[in-house]
Design an enzyme around this catalytic site. Structure first.
Site, PDB file in Angstrom:
ATOM      1  N   CYS A 170     -30.950 -20.101 -56.755  1.00 21.23           N
ATOM      2  CA  CYS A 170     -29.584 -20.617 -56.624  1.00 21.23           C
ATOM      3  C   CYS A 170     -29.334 -21.433 -55.357  1.00 21.23           C
ATOM      4  O   CYS A 170     -28.292 -22.054 -55.236  1.00 21.23           O
ATOM      5  CB  CYS A 170     -28.585 -19.463 -56.691  1.00 21.23           C
ATOM      6  SG  CYS A 170     -28.618 -18.395 -55.237  1.00 21.23           S
ATOM      7  N   GLY A 209     -40.069 -19.453 -42.350  1.00 24.60           N
ATOM      8  CA  GLY A 209     -40.500 -20.157 -41.155  1.00 24.60           C
ATOM      9  C   GLY A 209     -40.857 -19.243 -39.995  1.00 24.60           C
ATOM     10  O   GLY A 209     -40.910 -19.686 -38.847  1.00 24.60           O
ATOM     11  N   LYS A 210     -41.115 -17.952 -40.264  1.00 30.13           N
ATOM     12  CA  LYS A 210     -41.433 -16.999 -39.201  1.00 30.13           C
ATOM     13  C   LYS A 210     -42.689 -17.408 -38.438  1.00 30.13           C
ATOM     14  O   LYS A 210     -42.694 -17.468 -37.209  1.00 30.13           O
ATOM     15  CB  LYS A 210     -41.628 -15.593 -39.770  1.00 30.13           C
ATOM     16  CG  LYS A 210     -40.386 -14.957 -40.363  1.00 30.13           C
ATOM     17  CD  LYS A 210     -40.656 -13.599 -40.944  1.00 30.13           C
ATOM     18  CE  LYS A 210     -41.720 -13.569 -41.998  1.00 30.13           C
ATOM     19  NZ  LYS A 210     -41.466 -14.378 -43.187  1.00 30.13           N
ATOM     20  N   CYS A 257     -29.774 -12.830 -56.926  1.00 31.93           N
ATOM     21  CA  CYS A 257     -30.879 -13.223 -57.803  1.00 31.93           C
ATOM     22  C   CYS A 257     -32.007 -12.191 -57.769  1.00 31.93           C
ATOM     23  O   CYS A 257     -32.675 -11.974 -58.776  1.00 31.93           O
ATOM     24  CB  CYS A 257     -31.387 -14.606 -57.417  1.00 31.93           C
ATOM     25  SG  CYS A 257     -30.165 -15.915 -57.722  1.00 31.93           S
ATOM     26  N   ASP A 267     -48.702 -12.008 -35.094  1.00 34.68           N
ATOM     27  CA  ASP A 267     -48.229 -12.437 -36.409  1.00 34.68           C
ATOM     28  C   ASP A 267     -48.435 -11.324 -37.424  1.00 34.68           C
ATOM     29  O   ASP A 267     -49.316 -10.484 -37.266  1.00 34.68           O
ATOM     30  CB  ASP A 267     -48.967 -13.701 -36.857  1.00 34.68           C
ATOM     31  CG  ASP A 267     -48.276 -14.408 -38.010  1.00 34.68           C
ATOM     32  OD1 ASP A 267     -47.036 -14.324 -38.117  1.00 34.68           O
ATOM     33  OD2 ASP A 267     -48.977 -15.062 -38.814  1.00 34.68           O
ATOM     34  N   GLU A 268     -47.628 -11.323 -38.470  1.00 34.27           N
ATOM     35  CA  GLU A 268     -47.716 -10.360 -39.571  1.00 34.27           C
ATOM     36  C   GLU A 268     -47.710  -8.924 -39.052  1.00 34.27           C
ATOM     37  O   GLU A 268     -48.520  -8.084 -39.449  1.00 34.27           O
ATOM     38  CB  GLU A 268     -48.956 -10.634 -40.435  1.00 34.27           C
ATOM     39  CG  GLU A 268     -49.007 -12.020 -41.042  1.00 34.27           C
ATOM     40  CD  GLU A 268     -47.936 -12.295 -42.094  1.00 34.27           C
ATOM     41  OE1 GLU A 268     -47.131 -11.383 -42.417  1.00 34.27           O
ATOM     42  OE2 GLU A 268     -47.892 -13.423 -42.597  1.00 34.27           O
ATOM     43  N   MET A 288     -40.318 -13.939 -46.787  1.00 36.71           N
ATOM     44  CA  MET A 288     -41.358 -14.941 -46.885  1.00 36.71           C
ATOM     45  C   MET A 288     -40.738 -16.332 -46.972  1.00 36.71           C
ATOM     46  O   MET A 288     -39.632 -16.480 -47.469  1.00 36.71           O
ATOM     47  CB  MET A 288     -42.199 -14.697 -48.135  1.00 36.71           C
ATOM     48  CG  MET A 288     -42.982 -13.400 -48.109  1.00 36.71           C
ATOM     49  SD  MET A 288     -44.180 -13.294 -49.413  1.00 36.71           S
ATOM     50  CE  MET A 288     -45.423 -14.396 -48.819  1.00 36.71           C
ATOM     51  N   PHE A 289     -41.457 -17.291 -46.522  1.00 37.59           N
ATOM     52  CA  PHE A 289     -41.071 -18.704 -46.602  1.00 37.59           C
ATOM     53  C   PHE A 289     -39.826 -19.041 -45.785  1.00 37.59           C
ATOM     54  O   PHE A 289     -39.112 -19.980 -46.099  1.00 37.59           O
ATOM     55  CB  PHE A 289     -40.879 -19.134 -48.064  1.00 37.59           C
ATOM     56  CG  PHE A 289     -42.025 -18.746 -48.952  1.00 37.59           C
ATOM     57  CD1 PHE A 289     -43.254 -19.382 -48.824  1.00 37.59           C
ATOM     58  CD2 PHE A 289     -41.895 -17.734 -49.872  1.00 37.59           C
ATOM     59  CE1 PHE A 289     -44.319 -19.008 -49.623  1.00 37.59           C
ATOM     60  CE2 PHE A 289     -42.957 -17.361 -50.677  1.00 37.59           C
ATOM     61  CZ  PHE A 289     -44.170 -17.999 -50.555  1.00 37.59           C
TER      62      PHE A 289
END
EC number: 2.7.1.21
Length: 168
Positions: A131, A4-5, A163, A71-72, A1-2
């Protein structure tokens, strides 16, 4: 996620339209996070799409097109890889965006099968919110059962392996 796909999917589909190619765009009907009809990136870039309940519908609606955008893809049924094969064999360019892993770090939906059959793959990465390293994992911030939980920043955050493993 996040990573830029969706943003990249929208960019590629808009370029296909600039090239005067006929484009059809699909998204799973269950994805109504930003809009019922449009595919919308986290940066609020958008493109009109057709929400559908099953991948066979794509074959019915993608006649006389040059490019199909999806998408998705992780939310579609197990027929999606075969549908994409049929489209590609007809000479239709298929551009897909989706998550390859779920929040547990396991392969997600039909993505492993799509990746195995793809002619080209662009893997995008987010930045770890803890991080700043490259993030390959989606950490679910809320306790909720089930593999599928549609959400945004309130539900998920990108994490690097280190993380992510600290919290799991």
């Amino acid at each position: 996620m996040f990573s830029g796909k969706t943003e990249e999917l929208i960019r590629r589909l808009k370029r296909a339209r600039i090239a005067n190619l006929k484009v059809e765009i699909f998204k799973p009907a269950i994805d109504v996070r930003y809009d019922e009809q449009q595919i919308v990136s986290h940066d609020e870039n958008a493109i009109t799409s057709t929400p559908i309940d099953n991948s066979q519908t794509i074959l019915l609606m993608a006649s006389n097109v040059d490019v199909v955008g999806i998408d998705e893809a992780q939310f579609f049924d197990d027929q999606l890889p075969d549908v994409c094969d049929q489209l590609a064999r007809q000479g239709i360019r298929v551009i897909i965006a989706g998550l390859d892993m779920d929040y547990l770090g396991k392969p997600f939906g039909q993505m492993p099968f799509l990746l195995a059959k793809a002619d080209y793959i662009t893997k995008l990465h987010a930045i770890c919110v803890k991080c700043g390293n490259i993030a390959s994992f989606s950490y679910r911030k809320i306790a909720q059962g089930g593999q599928v939980l549609l959400g945004e920043k309130e539900s998920y955050e990108p994490r690097c392996r280190t993380c992510y493993d600290e919290k799991n």
